[in-house]
Scaffold this active site. Sequence first.
Site, PDB file in Angstrom:
ATOM      1  N   GLU A  62      22.530  27.120  31.185  1.00 11.57           N
ATOM      2  CA  GLU A  62      23.192  27.021  29.873  1.00 11.57           C
ATOM      3  C   GLU A  62      23.681  25.590  29.643  1.00 11.57           C
ATOM      4  OE1 GLU A  62      25.740  30.473  30.893  1.00 11.57           O
ATOM      5  OE2 GLU A  62      25.232  31.212  28.895  1.00 11.57           O
ATOM      6  N   GLU A  89      22.215  36.391  35.192  1.00 12.17           N
ATOM      7  CA  GLU A  89      23.508  37.086  35.057  1.00 12.17           C
ATOM      8  C   GLU A  89      23.376  38.591  35.127  1.00 12.17           C
ATOM      9  OE1 GLU A  89      22.632  34.410  33.386  1.00 12.17           O
ATOM     10  OE2 GLU A  89      24.342  33.078  33.055  1.00 12.17           O
TER      11      GLU A  89
HETATM   12  C1  3H9 Z   1      27.225  32.774  35.123  1.00 13.97           C
HETATM   13  O1  3H9 Z   1      26.767  31.676  35.230  1.00 13.97           O
HETATM   14  C2  3H9 Z   1      27.974  33.256  33.891  1.00 13.97           C
HETATM   15  C3  3H9 Z   1      27.773  32.362  32.707  1.00 13.97           C
HETATM   16  O2  3H9 Z   1      26.591  32.704  32.020  1.00 13.97           O
HETATM   17  C4  3H9 Z   1      28.878  32.528  31.716  1.00 13.97           C
HETATM   18  C5  3H9 Z   1      30.206  31.997  32.112  1.00 13.97           C
HETATM   19  C6  3H9 Z   1      31.218  32.024  30.994  1.00 13.97           C
HETATM   20  N1  3H9 Z   1      29.528  31.009  42.492  1.00 13.97           N
HETATM   21  O3  3H9 Z   1      22.899  32.264  48.149  1.00 13.97           O
HETATM   22  P1  3H9 Z   1      23.267  31.257  49.141  1.00 13.97           P
HETATM   23  C7  3H9 Z   1      27.787  30.670  47.308  1.00 13.97           C
HETATM   24  S1  3H9 Z   1      27.148  33.899  36.379  1.00 13.97           S
HETATM   25  C8  3H9 Z   1      30.204  30.962  43.637  1.00 13.97           C
HETATM   26  O4  3H9 Z   1      23.477  31.710  50.531  1.00 13.97           O
HETATM   27  P2  3H9 Z   1      20.708  30.006  48.831  1.00 13.97           P
HETATM   28  C9  3H9 Z   1      27.324  31.849  48.147  1.00 13.97           C
HETATM   29  O5  3H9 Z   1      28.250  32.913  48.099  1.00 13.97           O
HETATM   30  C10 3H9 Z   1      26.349  33.037  37.681  1.00 13.97           C
HETATM   31  N2  3H9 Z   1      29.609  30.899  44.853  1.00 13.97           N
HETATM   32  O6  3H9 Z   1      22.265  30.017  49.130  1.00 13.97           O
HETATM   33  C11 3H9 Z   1      27.219  31.217  49.504  1.00 13.97           C
HETATM   34  O7  3H9 Z   1      28.530  31.149  50.070  1.00 13.97           O
HETATM   35  P3  3H9 Z   1      28.753  31.304  51.637  1.00 13.97           P
HETATM   36  C12 3H9 Z   1      24.874  32.927  37.465  1.00 13.97           C
HETATM   37  C13 3H9 Z   1      28.288  30.888  44.886  1.00 13.97           C
HETATM   38  O8  3H9 Z   1      20.253  28.614  49.047  1.00 13.97           O
HETATM   39  C14 3H9 Z   1      26.763  29.790  49.204  1.00 13.97           C
HETATM   40  O9  3H9 Z   1      27.098  29.554  47.839  1.00 13.97           O
HETATM   41  N3  3H9 Z   1      24.264  32.327  38.653  1.00 13.97           N
HETATM   42  C15 3H9 Z   1      27.509  30.926  43.715  1.00 13.97           C
HETATM   43  O10 3H9 Z   1      20.038  31.103  49.578  1.00 13.97           O
HETATM   44  C16 3H9 Z   1      25.275  29.578  49.371  1.00 13.97           C
HETATM   45  O11 3H9 Z   1      24.600  30.575  48.617  1.00 13.97           O
HETATM   46  C17 3H9 Z   1      23.775  33.065  39.650  1.00 13.97           C
HETATM   47  O12 3H9 Z   1      23.824  34.284  39.611  1.00 13.97           O
HETATM   48  C18 3H9 Z   1      28.184  30.997  42.477  1.00 13.97           C
HETATM   49  N4  3H9 Z   1      27.514  31.023  41.320  1.00 13.97           N
HETATM   50  O13 3H9 Z   1      20.556  30.385  47.313  1.00 13.97           O
HETATM   51  C19 3H9 Z   1      23.197  32.338  40.815  1.00 13.97           C
HETATM   52  N5  3H9 Z   1      26.197  30.898  44.056  1.00 13.97           N
HETATM   53  O14 3H9 Z   1      27.919  30.209  52.274  1.00 13.97           O
HETATM   54  C20 3H9 Z   1      23.816  32.842  42.086  1.00 13.97           C
HETATM   55  C21 3H9 Z   1      26.159  30.821  45.379  1.00 13.97           C
HETATM   56  O15 3H9 Z   1      30.218  31.178  51.808  1.00 13.97           O
HETATM   57  N6  3H9 Z   1      23.375  32.113  43.283  1.00 13.97           N
HETATM   58  N7  3H9 Z   1      27.404  30.808  45.898  1.00 13.97           N
HETATM   59  O16 3H9 Z   1      28.225  32.670  51.961  1.00 13.97           O
HETATM   60  C22 3H9 Z   1      22.147  32.267  43.795  1.00 13.97           C
HETATM   61  O17 3H9 Z   1      21.291  32.959  43.289  1.00 13.97           O
HETATM   62  C23 3H9 Z   1      21.864  31.553  45.095  1.00 13.97           C
HETATM   63  O18 3H9 Z   1      23.095  31.246  45.682  1.00 13.97           O
HETATM   64  C24 3H9 Z   1      21.063  30.234  44.950  1.00 13.97           C
HETATM   65  C25 3H9 Z   1      21.036  29.519  46.330  1.00 13.97           C
HETATM   66  C26 3H9 Z   1      19.634  30.580  44.538  1.00 13.97           C
HETATM   67  C27 3H9 Z   1      21.691  29.315  43.969  1.00 13.97           C
END
Ligand code: 3H9
Length: 699
Positions: free
Chosen positions: A105, A125
């Site tokens: 976004e 999301e």
């Molecule tokens: C959103 O954006 C809402 C908006 O539209 C509107 C707002 C108003 N936040 O997965 P990994 C942490 S909703 C906080 O193992 P990878 C994760 O817990 C969001 N923490 O790495 C982990 O912590 P720990 C939309 C987060 O390389 C560490 O980072 N976005 C977030 O296998 C490493 O993560 C998503 O849904 C976060 N957003 O994969 C994307 N993301 O090491 C969500 C990650 O302590 N994230 N962490 O366990 C992912 O899909 C994967 O993390 C990503 C990396 C592909 C990015």
Amino acid sequence: MADVVTYDRDGDIAVITVDNPPVNALSLPVRQGLAAAFAQFEADSKAKAAVLICAGRTFIAGADITEFDKPIEEPWLPKVVAQMEACSKIIVAAIHGTALGGGFETAMACHYRCAVPTAKVGLPEVLLGLLAGATGTQRLPRLIGVKDALDVMISGAPMPADVAHKRGAIDEIIEGELLDGAKAYARRLLSEGALPRRISEIVIDPASLPDGFFADYRKDMARATRGFFAPEQIVKCVEAAVSQPYSESVLREIELFMECMASTHSKAQRHLFFADREISKIPDVPKDTPVRTLETVAIVGGGTMGGGIAMNFVNVGIPVLLKEVNQEALDRGLKIIRGNYEVVVKKGRMTEAQLEKHMSMITGTLDYDALADVDIVIEAVFENMALKKEIFATLDRVCKPGAILASNTSTLDIDEIAASTKRPQDVIGLHFFAPANVMTLLEIVRGEKTAKDVIATSMAMAKTIRKVAVLVGCCFGFVANRMFFPYIRESQLMILEGVAPERIDQVAFDWGMAMGPNGVSDLSGLDVLEKVRNEWIDRPDDRVFFRMITKLVEQGRLGQKSGAGIYKYEGRNAVADPAVAALAKAEAKALGVAQIDINDEEIIERLFYSMINEGALILEEGIALRPSDIDVVYANGYGMARYRGGPMCYADTVGLKNVRDAMLKYRKRYGDLYWTPAPLLEQLADDGKTFDQWSRERA
Ligand code: 3H9
């Protein structure tokens, strides 16, 4: 400006860098930093264009999910992206890694987007029970078209850079170094006299959509999104994008986003997001625990289970030795594997040549001595302790020192199996779920003496073969099956009490199970459940326990595979069978089971609260490390809809006092045997706490 966002200038190009490891999530300091940096850019008369880039492994991966349960702190993301888009000078997003959710976004609020070829962009999301609430649902349909945007948002699947480029979500692919390429791109845009290009100003012509587009879209997505709250909210946002001016539809988006955020579905799905990542954290087996070499695998038992397990290894290029008792069994096993691959070929996901290559990686053997040099042996014969002990004693004799000896038992005592060897430290349980080539869950069962490097190696192996591995302790049925038995038990008793099996299944299905307990029992095989029951040494002293299964097996009704079980089968279609209702009635009479009226609420309570109470006992005994580990087991192994968050999360949602009080109600009716609340459940209910709070307090 906070350190997580920095502002630099290279000649006439401002470079704004986000550096907020691990994934550059948009936590408050980042939003503050972005707001300040773009204000600085607007005021900087020497800067003609800006590049927004991220340090570390990825572009912004989204809003900070950990902030979602707290009050919103300004500047909120919709405000920041509005400020960025309104800039009077051009902004270029430079994307590497994954620009997801709020990250994409933010990129869409920029006027141009460039990316490295390996980048991915998307709005996942929906997987968190949310929608892209910082203008994503309004901008993406304007940018790539309504249908493609809906597909991206409803699936949550990211678009690879080339696809995003083709659809117009990325303007330029940068082959070399990203920052240099992005600056060069910005300079080229300036030289061409490019102006800020604001997606919000694009108007979607409703007439460009076919008649009944949204009604048809809803129909098409119904099956895949059954029961989930967020997908319909997303469709509503896009309808607003088409029918209202941007200034109004963004407000509608915020309204619908807040409804999602407050929903139990989103809380459950966010819970699972973190739970999925917690499972690999094992307090006494740190990340740097050494692992053993795992290059060669042998599987003992080439039945459906052994064959399915073999396929997991072959699929990632690891050769397998398949041990069977005789040539006929071996040929049968190899034929089943080939048949499974043929289905994949038919679906167009594999070529004939790949099939042959995969099959060539499986070597059959009838001789235990052939297993002398393998790194791991996985025993996958049927559930019989005596047989397993005999096999492990043989493995102990023939396998090289240091080989991991694993059992695919789904219930039996790993310590007893380990005791049949002189190397219990090398023995571990690897409980795959059927069909093993499809299901992602793997319970890794730690015996009393299992060595830490064997656990670390097994966890690493699970990752290699793309399984979701949960470490559990040893008890009958471990976590998955131990909690499944009360669920089946209650279903069985309700049948005797006069409830139709298909009604129980329908209620469970509507609640969120992929299949009800009776359909699953028939699929697993009633004879398999009967065998498990018979191997359960200290099973409850109860004549009624699993009664219908026992009787049906006596009649040769083994489930789907024999064409009849709790249901009868017309092809693969389950059909209610009056003979089963009659049998239930006769058995109930013989056993003195009262016929009672049971409403849907009671069906849910008895199926799931009995399961939850077993989960509480499992936690007390330390069989599962965390309540969220149990939730991961059920979300991956038994088709429990992610919007329930798993059984323990569901209990927290209902309130533990309510769960406990319902149990006491059933205790009055049925006595102490099954309905005595676990002490942990009693204590948390009294304290007004949740399993989640209990887990956090212990961490
Ligand atoms: C959103 O954006 C809402 C908006 O539209 C509107 C707002 C108003 N936040 O997965 P990994 C942490 S909703 C906080 O193992 P990878 C994760 O817990 C969001 N923490 O790495 C982990 O912590 P720990 C939309 C987060 O390389 C560490 O980072 N976005 C977030 O296998 C490493 O993560 C998503 O849904 C976060 N957003 O994969 C994307 N993301 O090491 C969500 C990650 O302590 N994230 N962490 O366990 C992912 O899909 C994967 O993390 C990503 C990396 C592909 C990015």
